[in-house]
Scaffold this active site. Structure first.
Site, mmCIF file in Angstrom:
data_model
loop_
_atom_site.group_PDB
_atom_site.id
_atom_site.type_symbol
_atom_site.label_atom_id
_atom_site.label_comp_id
_atom_site.label_asym_id
_atom_site.label_seq_id
_atom_site.Cartn_x
_atom_site.Cartn_y
_atom_site.Cartn_z
ATOM 1 N N HIS A 95 24.345 12.509 38.787
ATOM 2 C CA HIS A 95 23.897 13.439 37.232
ATOM 3 C C HIS A 95 24.970 12.826 36.627
ATOM 4 O O HIS A 95 25.006 13.054 35.087
ATOM 5 C CB HIS A 95 23.723 14.660 37.338
ATOM 6 C CG HIS A 95 22.643 15.034 38.397
ATOM 7 N ND1 HIS A 95 21.231 15.022 37.629
ATOM 8 C CD2 HIS A 95 22.295 15.766 39.544
ATOM 9 C CE1 HIS A 95 20.546 15.181 38.875
ATOM 10 N NE2 HIS A 95 21.157 15.667 39.701
ATOM 11 N N LYS A 150 20.197 19.426 21.978
ATOM 12 C CA LYS A 150 20.308 19.211 23.285
ATOM 13 C C LYS A 150 22.073 19.818 23.633
ATOM 14 O O LYS A 150 22.735 20.171 22.078
ATOM 15 C CB LYS A 150 20.560 17.402 23.689
ATOM 16 C CG LYS A 150 21.267 16.561 22.935
ATOM 17 C CD LYS A 150 21.228 15.442 22.712
ATOM 18 C CE LYS A 150 20.049 14.213 22.542
ATOM 19 N NZ LYS A 150 19.094 13.738 23.386
ATOM 20 N N ARG A 151 22.326 19.695 24.277
ATOM 21 C CA ARG A 151 24.198 20.674 24.427
ATOM 22 C C ARG A 151 25.133 19.221 23.621
ATOM 23 O O ARG A 151 24.841 18.324 23.093
ATOM 24 C CB ARG A 151 24.787 20.032 25.455
ATOM 25 C CG ARG A 151 23.710 21.003 26.699
ATOM 26 C CD ARG A 151 24.168 22.589 26.432
ATOM 27 N NE ARG A 151 26.036 23.046 26.698
ATOM 28 C CZ ARG A 151 26.159 24.154 27.905
ATOM 29 N NH1 ARG A 151 25.654 24.447 28.233
ATOM 30 N NH2 ARG A 151 27.377 24.273 28.033
ATOM 31 N N LYS A 199 27.282 12.547 23.348
ATOM 32 C CA LYS A 199 25.943 12.351 21.654
ATOM 33 C C LYS A 199 25.876 12.001 20.767
ATOM 34 O O LYS A 199 24.742 12.544 20.552
ATOM 35 C CB LYS A 199 25.312 13.793 22.572
ATOM 36 C CG LYS A 199 24.436 14.630 24.197
ATOM 37 C CD LYS A 199 24.213 15.602 24.242
ATOM 38 C CE LYS A 199 24.576 15.980 25.912
ATOM 39 N NZ LYS A 199 23.123 15.241 27.069
ATOM 40 N N THR A 215 16.813 13.599 29.296
ATOM 41 C CA THR A 215 15.162 13.615 29.644
ATOM 42 C C THR A 215 14.775 14.683 28.679
ATOM 43 O O THR A 215 13.452 14.835 28.899
ATOM 44 C CB THR A 215 15.100 14.804 30.758
ATOM 45 O OG1 THR A 215 16.536 15.721 30.732
ATOM 46 C CG2 THR A 215 15.340 14.572 32.381
ATOM 47 N N LYS A 273 10.334 14.204 27.594
ATOM 48 C CA LYS A 273 9.744 15.967 26.399
ATOM 49 C C LYS A 273 8.731 15.311 25.215
ATOM 50 O O LYS A 273 7.835 15.626 24.814
ATOM 51 C CB LYS A 273 10.395 16.786 26.670
ATOM 52 C CG LYS A 273 11.092 17.221 27.835
ATOM 53 C CD LYS A 273 11.975 18.253 28.050
ATOM 54 C CE LYS A 273 12.401 18.602 29.035
ATOM 55 N NZ LYS A 273 14.063 18.712 29.152
#
Ligand code: GL9
Length: 829
Positions: A373, A565-566, A571, A676, A680
């Site tokens: 992952h 998100k984290r 990111k 992911t 959503k």
């Protein structure tokens, strides 16, 4: 005899089947009985929480019926099963999901309203089961839902942590972590299996024994704890199939410390017993790096050993010959966390079953598949040899043996290329000699899966290039997906109803390809109106939540722009915040008249930082500092608001995602293995502002660049840009906003200094400066798009329609066919 027992059990199940009725009256009776006999309150007076407990037990009874039937059916048919081994699951709440999958949502709501309760209010009483960190763990949960719904004979295995992921509390804009003792008020969604227990052993020594004239290694363990099973039934949708997520808890073993009792050291012996429970007590909150802690390794082995004993026992109940193991069992490694399963199966086959090394290794290579992952090298797990040697001495030997065999094989293929041999070796020499769990997993698995097309390319050309060149056929990918049951049906009931109305069927809930049918109505004005109405109601719900948690009132006419998100440097939440500062700066410097042209925004950021990740924590603080300034500036008013939503978790996501107009997935290209969250948002008709990273690349293929706001360097530009370093021309606006932070415009000047350093000149590893201009352009395009509501609504409908490829049903179908070789096994109704 066992035949009589089975016959008796079958008669019982026949009697039970359909015993619990699902009409509102029967439900009411069961709820009230549970109020009285399970919760032990008066059936004439109970509060919302007690009603939630009683309702949950009433649903649990129904789950158990189906679950018994399913297990019996699997037992009778004896199909090949998949065992999904994962150290993390983010299940969130279970009540709504169970009721919907059982197909009794309306009946429950009716039953409750006659009792004077509201279903939504009761559902809110449930805490989140947060036995995982982020994307990887939520993926496991989505995949369990798909496995059940698609009737696959599957079992999930994991750990029952007493403390899930920490609660995030924000004080003065700083993150604080608080323990999440989620079991405080009981957990009706699990069933303790006091009789399903296995001993798990640690430490000790390895001795040589002669058996039938042959040498054998025997592990003499030094410590033993007991693993107790807790079963969590996972109901499928539109099927009777209900599968099991079996989580292990550590309990002291009865044999533990008998000696201490005998020698009279009573107090110490009891304290020691309690220590055994610490193995399953806490989830490690670091999402990517693991620093070789003994407790973590203990958790991994504890979970692996108990699961394998259970799996082998189930196999042996029916089969005598272990050579048939690969025909009946597929073992899926969710990342390297359960990779100790490889030496453990070897140990059982060789040391306990005396199968012989070659035969055993042959079986190993047929049963394991491995999904990785990550693309980040630092996230690849390594276990220090010293640690392994003391905790699991026999396993270390086995790993060494596997590695010698591997090295011999390699030499036959590539000769004496020592650099390459040492890169590929399972054992890493160096200051701290360690075991590379990824190399072990790749060598011993028949299939190595990536989680998106781009990820797979990177695995093949960079991360595992050496392996790919030798075994290209091993490498595949299965693009991640999310379940539409949780992410539309549960979390967005109004959109769900609207979709079913326009498609003229609810079948898309099981058959996601039907969702593409919405494309046909993408320009239909009446759908547009209804679509916008649904989205507005969701925004209202979100606005109420924002007001309740932060006291901030936000305008429903503003664009709700979300990044949740984290928190991680790659990111690039910092890019988002710097963009917000730029927007703020522009508004401030505008003539009053021009301000009327600004598209109002509510910027929403949320996510947890790993407790030891300093930069991530600074990003959270910066977000609060900037929010403080902007939200209190009367020049700005409703044109710009910034909100940090604390304690992001699955249930917060269920509320926020349906209310988002725009969502950001802006990692530096080549860093997000899949992502992911974006799927959503897409399902819920939210437009994406994104880089071409991870699964976004495939989202582009599906909905087209025109239906999203794409920006930034492409994956192949990144190395060149990094090489250029400080010679890249960074836009003036970027330098300006960084300087504002540096100069203390938002306070905390010293504290933010090191954060500013990370994005300047040669330090700007994640290329915020290089991407800034194109980021602002994408943002401007989003503003422009938002003004044209018709166009925006069309894009939104096309996003939902195009999300069908990103259902976990599709992912699981792929795994079943191409990796596990399993087939559906549907329990008759
Ligand atoms: C992750 C990747 O970073 C994501 O891009 C991916 O979507 C998920 C699921 O495949 O896995 N790998 C990883 O370690 N995490 C991911 O989210 N981190 C956490 O789960 C915290």
């Amino acid at each position: 005899t066992s035949g009589e027992r089975t016959a008796k059990a079958e008669r019982m199940f026949e009697l039970m089947d359909g015993f619990l009725k699902n009409d509102p009256l029967s439900l009411q009776k069961d709820i009230l009985d549970h109020v009285e006999y399970t919760v032990a309150r008066s059936r004439f007076s109970f509060d919302d929480f007690e009603a939630y407990q009683a309702l949950s037990h009433c649903i649990r009874d129904r789950l158990i019926e189906r679950w018994h039937d399913t297990q019996l059916h699997f037992k009778r048919k004896d199909p090949k099963r998949v065992y999904f081994l994962s150290l993390e699951y983010l299940m969130g709440r279970s009540l709504s999901n169970s009721i919907i999958n059982l197909g009794i949502r309306d009946q429950c709501a009716d039953a409750l309203s006659q009792l004077g309760f509201e279903f939504e209010v009761l559902a809110e009483q449930e805490g989140d089961a947060a036995l995982g960190n982020g994307g990887l763990a939520r993926l496991s949960a989505c995949q369990m839902d798909s496995l059940a719904t698609m009737d696959f004979p599957a079992w999930g295995y994991g750990l029952r942590y007493q403390y899930g992921l920490f609660r995030q509390v924000i004080l003065d804009g700083f993150q604080h972590e608080q323990p999440d003792y989620w079991l405080n008020f009981g957990n009706p969604w699990e069933i303790e299996r006091v009789h399903v227990t296995y001993p798990v052993k640690f430490y000790g020594t390895v001795e040589e024994e002669i058996l039938n004239g042959e040498k054998h290694q025997v592990w003499i363990p030094g410590e033993m704890v007991e693993a107790v099973a807790y079963d969590n039934p996972i109901p499928g949708y539109g099927t009777r199939n209900t599968i099991t997520l079996r989580l292990w808890a550590a309990k002291p073993s009865n044999q533990h410390d008998m000696e201490a009792y005998n020698t009279g050291d009573y107090i110490d012996a009891v304290v020691n017993r309690q220590r055994a429970e610490t193995i399953s007590s806490i989830l490690y909150p670091d999402d990517r790096s693991h620093q070789g802690k003994e407790l973590r390794l203990k958790q991994q082995y504890f979970f692996v050993s108990a699961s394998l004993q259970d799996i082998i026992r189930r196999f042996k109940d029916v089969h005598k010959d272990l050579n048939q193991f690969p025909d009946k069992v597929a073992l899926q490694l969710n990342d390297t966390h359960p990779a100790l399963a490889i030496p453990e199966v070897m140990r059982v086959l060789v040391d306990e079953e005396h199968l012989g090394w070659n035969k055993a290794f042959d079986i190993i290579c047929k049963i394991f598949s491995f999904t990785t992952h990550t693309v980040l090298a630092e996230a690849l797990e390594k276990i220090p040899v010293d640690l392994l040697e003391s905790l699991l001495p026999r396993h270390l030997q086995i790993i060494y043996d596997i590695n010698s065999f591997f090295m011999e094989e390699l030499k036959k293929r590539i000769g004496l290329d020592y650099n390459r041999l040492s890169r590929m070796s399972i054992v890493e020499e160096g200051a701290v000699k360690s075991i590379r769990m990824a190399n072990l997993s790749i060598f011993c698995s028949h299939t190595v899966n990536g989680v998106s097309k781009l990820h797979s390319e990177l695995l093949q050309t960079r991360v595992f290039k050496d392996f790919y060149e030798l075994w290209p056929e091993k490498f595949q990918y299965k693009t991640n997906g999310v379940t539409q049951r949780r992410w539309i049906v549960v979390s967005n009931p109004n959109l769900c109803a609207l979709i079913s109305k326009w498609l003229g069927t609810e079948s898309w809930i099981r058959d996601i390809d039907l969702l593409m049918g919405l494309r046909e109505y993408a320009t239909d004005i009446s759908l547009h109106q209804e679509w916008r109405m649904v989205r507005r109601v969701n925004k209202m719900r979100l606005a109420e939540y924002i007001e309740a948690t932060s006291g901030l009132k936000v305008s429903l006419d503003a664009m709700f722009d979300v990044q949740m998100k984290r928190i991680h440097e790659y990111k690039r939440q910092l890019l988002n915040i710097l963009g917000i500062i730029h927007r703020y700066d522009c508004i401030k410097n505008m003539a009053k008249d021009d301000r009327r042209k600004v598209v109002p925004r509510v910027c929403i950021i949320g996510g947890k930082a790993a407790p030891g990740y300093e930069m991530a924590k600074k990003i959270i603080k910066l977000c609060h500092a900037v929010a403080e300034k902007i939200n209190n500036d009367s020049d700005v008013g409703d044109l710009l608001k910034l909100v940090f939503i604390p304690d992001y978790n699955v249930s917060v996501a269920e509320l926020v995602i349906p209310g988002a107009d725009l969502s950001q997935h802006i990692s530096t290209a080549g860093h997000e293995a899949s992502g992911t969250g974006s799927m959503k948002f897409l399902m819920n008709g939210c437009l994406l502002l994104a880089t071409a990273d991870g699964s976004t690349v495939e989202i582009i293929e599906e909905i087209g660049e025109d239906n999203m706001f794409l920006f930034g360097a492409k994956v192949h530009d990144v190395p060149t840009l990094r090489e250029k370093g400080s010679t890249i021309k960074v836009p003036l606006q970027f330098a300006r906003v960084v300087r504002m932070v540096r100069d203390g415009y938002f306070g905390f000047q010293d504290y933010f200094e090191s954060l500013c350093n990370t994005v300047e000149g040669n330090n700007d590893y994640y290329l915020l400066g290089a991407d800034f201009e194109s980021y602002l352009e994408a943002q401007a395009a989003a503003d422009k798009g938002f003004i044209d509501q018709e166009k925006w609504t069309r894009m939104s409908i096309l996003s939902t329609a195009g999300s069908s490829r990103f259902s976990s049903d599709r992912t699981i179908q792929d795994y079943a066919e191409k990796t596990w070789g399993i087939e559906p096994c549907r329990c008759p109704l």
